[in-house]
Enzyme design. Structure first.
Site, PDB file in Angstrom:
ATOM      1  N   HIS A   1       0.830  -1.198   0.000  1.00  0.00           N
ATOM      2  CA  HIS A   1       0.000   0.000   0.000  1.00  0.00           C
ATOM      3  C   HIS A   1       0.867   1.250   0.000  1.00  0.00           C
ATOM      4  O   HIS A   1       1.426   1.607   1.032  1.00  0.00           O
ATOM      5  CB  HIS A   1      -0.927   0.013   1.218  1.00  0.00           C
ATOM      6  CG  HIS A   1      -1.715  -1.257   1.383  1.00  0.00           C
ATOM      7  ND1 HIS A   1      -1.608  -2.067   2.497  1.00  0.00           N
ATOM      8  CD2 HIS A   1      -2.595  -1.856   0.550  1.00  0.00           C
ATOM      9  CE1 HIS A   1      -2.403  -3.117   2.348  1.00  0.00           C
ATOM     10  NE2 HIS A   1      -3.008  -3.015   1.183  1.00  0.00           N
TER      11      HIS A   1
ATOM     12  N   GLY B   1      -4.672   6.200  -4.964  1.00  0.00           N
ATOM     13  CA  GLY B   1      -4.055   6.246  -3.649  1.00  0.00           C
ATOM     14  C   GLY B   1      -3.178   7.456  -3.400  1.00  0.00           C
ATOM     15  O   GLY B   1      -2.909   7.796  -2.246  1.00  0.00           O
TER      16      GLY B   1
END
Length: 280
Positions: free
Chosen positions: A216, A249
């Site tokens: 991530h 993101g």
């Protein structure tokens, strides 16, 4: 989706006319592209592009069981979250039967920051139980016999991505440097491996170089009040340009400490709903 109004974007090579532009390539797609375009054709992009890039301060540890009768792949991919302390979370992850790609990238997990000591432990570890490690490396179905532990923390540290001679380069920003050796993660991985009769493994770069892995990557094109504070506004519009947006993101300006997929989807859905003059 189409925009009723069109905008013309210029570059040295050609002129492009489009109804709008949406960046949605993830941090490692969107941010390097923006850095490149800022030099060539989009000079009004904020100077904050590439700033405050962060991860979930995580550890990704594979546990390959030696028991042939254990089917680690059955069930949904992520079915629970274990709260280890106020900052740490653990998610057990399953891979589908037949998913063996990661096998080629795995090496034994070694808990040692010092390079030469780590190299010594890396050599010694398989020699302590050679038969077991041979079974792990040549397991018949890696996905079926493997359980992945995804360890994540709220603790924050940041990187800065900038254009360099050899492409995009990173440097440490605020907080401590990300590490491949989180004691809490390695401790629980070893405990879990004993329970399921497994060997803990990590991506090779962690064992060899000490460089951590992450699933991530966040921020780099964050929201702000203006171009001095961020790259996009509260509606995901890129400062300095019309009909230009970021939906991925790189717009997330904090470390949630858990999988960020739902916040990304929610913010993207809200931002898309606020685009005027669109036709679906």
């Amino acid at each position: 989706m189409t925009f009723k109004k069109s905008t013309t974007y210029f570059s040295k090579e050609k002129k492009l006319r489009t109804g709008g532009v949406i960046f949605s390539g993830g941090v490692l797609g969107t941010v390097p592209l923006m850095l490149k375009l800022k030099e060539k054709s989009l000079p009004n992009l904020s100077a904050r592009v590439g700033d405050m890039v962060r991860t979930n301060n995580e550890a990704i540890i594979f546990n390959v069981t030696l028991d042939k009768d254990k089917d680690m792949w059955k069930g949904i991919a992520i079915g629970s979250i274990l709260e280890l302390d106020e900052n740490s979370h653990l998610e057990p992850v399953r891979y589908g039967k037949g998913s063996g790609f990661w096998r080629m990238l795995m090496l034994p997990m070694v808990s040692e920051k010092h390079f030469f000591k780590r190299l010594f432990k890396f050599i010694i570890t398989p020699l302590k139980a050679p038969l077991s490690w041979l079974k792990v490396f040549f397991v018949n179905d890696f996905g079926k016999r493997t359980s992945l532990l995804l360890f994540m923390q709220h603790l924050d540290s940041t990187l800065s991505l900038k254009k360099g001679f050899f492409g995009v380069q990173s440097s440490v920003g605020d907080g401590k440097s990300p590490t491949a050796f989180i004691p809490e993660a390695h401790k629980i991985a070893n405990q879990y491996s004993k329970i399921i009769n497994a060997k803990p493994m990590v991506v090779a770069n962690e064992t060899i170089t000490g460089i951590p892995s992450t699933a991530h990557v966040l921020d780099g094109a964050a929201m702000g009040k203006n171009a001095e504070e961020g790259v996009i506004d509260k509606d995901n519009k890129v400062f300095g340009y019309k009909n230009m947006y970021v939906f991925d993101g790189s717009m997330i300006s904090a470390n949630p400490g858990v999988n960020p997929s739902l916040p990304i989807a929610a913010i993207a859905e809200r931002g898309m709903s606020r685009i005027e003059g669109k036709e679906m």
